[in-house]
Design an enzyme around this catalytic site. Structure first.
Site, PDB file in Angstrom:
ATOM      1  N   LYS A  56       9.006   4.922  -4.439  1.00  0.00           N
ATOM      2  CA  LYS A  56       7.901   5.234  -3.526  1.00  0.00           C
ATOM      3  C   LYS A  56       8.077   4.720  -2.096  1.00  0.00           C
ATOM      4  CE  LYS A  56       5.832   7.631  -5.265  1.00  0.00           C
ATOM      5  NZ  LYS A  56       6.452   8.980  -5.550  1.00  0.00           N
ATOM      6  N   GLY A  58       9.828   6.267   0.163  1.00  0.00           N
ATOM      7  CA  GLY A  58      10.142   7.367   1.069  1.00  0.00           C
ATOM      8  C   GLY A  58      11.539   7.922   0.792  1.00  0.00           C
ATOM      9  N   THR A  59      11.975   7.779  -0.443  1.00  0.00           N
ATOM     10  CA  THR A  59      13.306   8.247  -0.862  1.00  0.00           C
ATOM     11  C   THR A  59      13.479   9.739  -0.579  1.00  0.00           C
ATOM     12  OG1 THR A  59      12.735   6.875  -2.803  1.00  0.00           O
ATOM     13  CG2 THR A  59      14.930   7.895  -2.774  1.00  0.00           C
ATOM     14  N   TRP A  61      11.847  11.702   1.383  1.00  0.00           N
ATOM     15  CA  TRP A  61      11.833  11.972   2.839  1.00  0.00           C
ATOM     16  C   TRP A  61      13.234  11.748   3.401  1.00  0.00           C
ATOM     17  CZ3 TRP A  61       8.348   8.708   6.689  1.00  0.00           C
ATOM     18  CH2 TRP A  61       8.342   9.337   7.927  1.00  0.00           C
ATOM     19  N   LYS A 115      21.115   9.895  -5.287  1.00  0.00           N
ATOM     20  CA  LYS A 115      19.892   9.075  -5.172  1.00  0.00           C
ATOM     21  C   LYS A 115      19.881   8.006  -6.255  1.00  0.00           C
ATOM     22  CE  LYS A 115      15.082   9.406  -6.635  1.00  0.00           C
ATOM     23  NZ  LYS A 115      13.938  10.259  -6.988  1.00  0.00           N
ATOM     24  N   HIS A 117      17.339   4.391  -7.618  1.00  0.00           N
ATOM     25  CA  HIS A 117      16.328   3.339  -7.420  1.00  0.00           C
ATOM     26  C   HIS A 117      16.860   2.011  -7.957  1.00  0.00           C
ATOM     27  CE1 HIS A 117      13.329   5.970  -5.890  1.00  0.00           C
ATOM     28  NE2 HIS A 117      12.930   6.493  -7.024  1.00  0.00           N
ATOM     29  N   SER A 147       1.198   3.492  -3.885  1.00  0.00           N
ATOM     30  CA  SER A 147       1.851   4.786  -4.080  1.00  0.00           C
ATOM     31  C   SER A 147       2.436   4.895  -5.500  1.00  0.00           C
ATOM     32  CB  SER A 147       2.957   4.960  -3.029  1.00  0.00           C
ATOM     33  OG  SER A 147       3.603   6.193  -3.185  1.00  0.00           O
ATOM     34  N   TYR A 202      10.355   2.415   6.155  1.00  0.00           N
ATOM     35  CA  TYR A 202       9.410   3.542   6.138  1.00  0.00           C
ATOM     36  C   TYR A 202       8.475   3.458   7.347  1.00  0.00           C
ATOM     37  CZ  TYR A 202       5.620   6.577   4.355  1.00  0.00           C
ATOM     38  OH  TYR A 202       4.669   7.563   4.200  1.00  0.00           O
ATOM     39  N   PHE A 264       2.420  14.633  -5.496  1.00  0.00           N
ATOM     40  CA  PHE A 264       3.610  13.854  -5.137  1.00  0.00           C
ATOM     41  C   PHE A 264       3.567  13.510  -3.652  1.00  0.00           C
ATOM     42  CE2 PHE A 264       7.781  13.182  -3.458  1.00  0.00           C
ATOM     43  CZ  PHE A 264       8.321  12.282  -4.361  1.00  0.00           C
ATOM     44  N   ARG A 266       1.402  12.635  -1.366  1.00  0.00           N
ATOM     45  CA  ARG A 266       0.018  12.167  -1.540  1.00  0.00           C
ATOM     46  C   ARG A 266      -0.687  11.974  -0.204  1.00  0.00           C
ATOM     47  NH1 ARG A 266      -2.647   7.233  -2.415  1.00  0.00           N
ATOM     48  NH2 ARG A 266      -0.812   6.255  -1.491  1.00  0.00           N
TER      49      ARG A 266
HETATM   50  P1  A3P Z   1       2.290   8.054  -0.636  1.00  0.00           P
HETATM   51  O1  A3P Z   1       2.097   8.073  -2.118  1.00  0.00           O
HETATM   52  O2  A3P Z   1       1.832   6.762  -0.033  1.00  0.00           O
HETATM   53  O3  A3P Z   1       1.683   9.230   0.049  1.00  0.00           O
HETATM   54  P2  A3P Z   1       9.479   8.502  -2.861  1.00  0.00           P
HETATM   55  O4  A3P Z   1      10.096   9.736  -2.323  1.00  0.00           O
HETATM   56  O5  A3P Z   1      10.330   7.287  -2.713  1.00  0.00           O
HETATM   57  O6  A3P Z   1       8.952   8.716  -4.236  1.00  0.00           O
HETATM   58  O7  A3P Z   1       8.220   8.162  -1.923  1.00  0.00           O
HETATM   59  C1  A3P Z   1       7.059   8.936  -1.947  1.00  0.00           C
HETATM   60  C2  A3P Z   1       6.144   8.468  -0.840  1.00  0.00           C
HETATM   61  O8  A3P Z   1       6.682   8.897   0.417  1.00  0.00           O
HETATM   62  C3  A3P Z   1       4.739   9.075  -0.940  1.00  0.00           C
HETATM   63  O9  A3P Z   1       3.860   8.122  -0.358  1.00  0.00           O
HETATM   64  C4  A3P Z   1       4.908  10.310  -0.060  1.00  0.00           C
HETATM   65  O10 A3P Z   1       3.710  10.852   0.394  1.00  0.00           O
HETATM   66  C5  A3P Z   1       5.743   9.732   1.082  1.00  0.00           C
HETATM   67  N1  A3P Z   1       6.450  10.784   1.849  1.00  0.00           N
HETATM   68  C6  A3P Z   1       7.235  11.755   1.379  1.00  0.00           C
HETATM   69  N2  A3P Z   1       7.664  12.539   2.380  1.00  0.00           N
HETATM   70  C7  A3P Z   1       7.134  12.043   3.509  1.00  0.00           C
HETATM   71  C8  A3P Z   1       7.184  12.446   4.896  1.00  0.00           C
HETATM   72  N3  A3P Z   1       7.883  13.495   5.285  1.00  0.00           N
HETATM   73  N4  A3P Z   1       6.499  11.696   5.790  1.00  0.00           N
HETATM   74  C9  A3P Z   1       5.782  10.612   5.401  1.00  0.00           C
HETATM   75  N5  A3P Z   1       5.688  10.207   4.109  1.00  0.00           N
HETATM   76  C10 A3P Z   1       6.354  10.917   3.180  1.00  0.00           C
END
Ligand code: A3P
Length: 304
Positions: A56, A58-59, A61, A115, A117, A147, A202, A264, A266
Site C-alpha cells: 500500500k 504506492g507500488t 503507481w 514487483k 513486497h 490503506s 509516496y 483499489f 481508494r
Molecule cells: P489509498 O488506499 O490510501 O487510496 P499499492 O499499489 O502499493 O497497493 O498502493 C495503493 C495505494 O496507492 C492506494 O492508497 C491507492 O489509492 C494509491 N495510489 C495508486 N495510484 C495512485 C496515484 N496515481 N496517485 C496517488 N495515489 C495512488
C-alpha cells in the site's frame, strides 16, 4: 489475464482467505512459504527492474510510471495487459490454475519489470548478484496502515483484517502479512547505501509528481523529452489510473477483490489516517514510532 482466462475454472468457487505461515519470522501467505525455495532461487537478469515496497505504499503507481518511462510514453503499450500480468509479482501464489508470479516472470523475456513486497533480507540474492536496479517506494506508516486495512477488507487474497482496533495493534507489532512496516522501510533504507536502490517517498510523489518521475527516469538511465514526461505524468495521475482498467485491478473477479467494499484506487491522498485514528491510537502510535525510528535518519511526512 490469468483470472479472466481461467474464469470458468472458478465457477461456483468460494474464495477462502489464505492461511499465513512465515519465512524467517516474516508472516507470508502459506502458499508462498510452500514454494519459498523456488522463489529464493529466482534468477534475475542484470537489466531487470524491480519495484519494491511495503504493501500500500504506492507500488502500482510506481509500476505504471516505470512502465511508461520504459515504453517511452507509449500509453497504448502500457495498456497491453493488467498491472499484475505486465509486472510479475515475485512471491505471489494464487490458487491453481492461476500462474504464480514466479511462473509469469520465468515465462517473460528479460528485461522485465518485477514487483515485490518482500523485506530486504528476503529478496532473492540474484538481484544483488546481478546488480539490478531497484526502486523502493516508502509511505508513512499511518496512511499505509489505513490503506492496508481497507485493502484487506476488500481483497480475499489476504487475511480478514478483523476490526480496526485489533488491526491497529497487529500492524504496529508486525503481525500483518509481509511483517513489520518499521523493519521493511528501515531495511531497504540501509540497502540503498550498498546497492542500486532508488528510495522514493509516496509523499514526495504527491507533492511534486513530475519531479519524482524525472528522478526515476534519470535512475533508469533514460532521456525523455518534456513532452514525453508530460505524457508519463498524465497517464499516471490518480484519476487516470482509477479509470484505467489495466491499472485499477478491476479485472480481478469480485469474489477475490470486491471494489464495492473499498476500491483499489481508494483515495490516493496523504493524511487520510486522520479519518481513522482515534486520539488515543495516535498517542500510542507516536510513542511506538519514536521508539522504533529515532536516530535512524529516516523521516516521513504524515501531512503535506
Ligand atoms: P489509498 O488506499 O490510501 O487510496 P499499492 O499499489 O502499493 O497497493 O498502493 C495503493 C495505494 O496507492 C492506494 O492508497 C491507492 O489509492 C494509491 N495510489 C495508486 N495510484 C495512485 C496515484 N496515481 N496517485 C496517488 N495515489 C495512488
Amino acid at each position: 489475464m490469468a483470472f479472466e482466462r481461467n474464469a470458468q475454472h472458478f465457477g461456483g468457487y468460494v474464495m477462502q482467505r489464505p492461511h499465513i505461515g512465515n519465512i524467517s519470522g516474516v508472516p507470508l501467505d502459506q502458499k508462498t512459504c510452500d514454494t519459498w525455495d523456488n522463489i529464493w532461487k529466482f534468477q534475475a537478469h542484470p537489466e531487470d527492474i524491480l519495484v519494491a515496497a511495503y504493501p500500500k505504499a504506492g507500488t502500482t503507481w510506481m509500476q505504471e510510471i516505470v512502465d511508461m518511462i520504459c515504453q517511452e510514453g507509449d500509453a497504448e503499450r502500457c495498456r497491453r495487459a493488467p498491472t499484475y500480468d505486465r509486472h510479475p509479482f515475485l512471491e505471489a501464489v494464487a490458487p491453481k490454475p492461476v500462474p504464480s508470479g514466479l511462473q509469469l516472470a520465468e515465462n517473460m523475456a528479460p528485461p522485465r519489470i518485477l514487483k515485490t513486497h518482500l523485506p530486504v533480507q528476503l529478496l532473492p540474492p540474484s538481484f544483488w548478484e546481478q546488480d539490478c536496479k531497484v526502486i523502493y517506494v516508502a509511505r508513512n506508516a499511518k496512511d499505509s496502515m489505513v490503506s492496508y486495512y481497507h485493502f484487506q477488507r476488500m481483497n480475499k487474497g489476504l487475511p480478514d483484517p478483523g476490526d480496526w482496533c485489533n488491526y491497529f495493534s497487529s500492524f504496529l507489532s508486525g503481525g500483518v502479512t509481509w511483517g513489520s512496516w518499521f523493519e521493511h522501510v528501515l531495511g531497504w533504507w540501509n540497502a540503498k547505501d550498498h546497492h542500486q536502490v532508488l528510495y522514493i517517498f509516496y509523499e514526495d510523489m504527491m507533492e511534486d509528481t513530475r519531479r519524482e518521475i524525472e528522478k526515476v527516469m534519470r535512475f533508469l538511465g533514460k532521456e525523455l523529452s518534456e513532452e514525453v514526461l508530460e505524457d508519463v505524468y498524465q497517464h499516471t495521475t490518480f484519476q487516470a489510473m482509477r479509470e484505467n482498467p489495466m491499472a485499477n485491478y478491476s479485472s480481478i473477479p469480485s469474489f477475490v477483490m470486491d471494489h464495492s467494499i473499498s476500491p483499489f484506487m481508494r483515495k490516493g491522498i496523504v493524511g487520510d489516517w486522520r479519518n481513522q485514528f482515534t486520539v488515543e491510537q495516535n498517542e500510542m502510535f507516536e510513542k511506538e514510532y519514536k521508539r522504533r525510528m529515532e536516530g535512524t535518519g529516516l523521516t516521513f511526512r504524515t501531512h503535506l
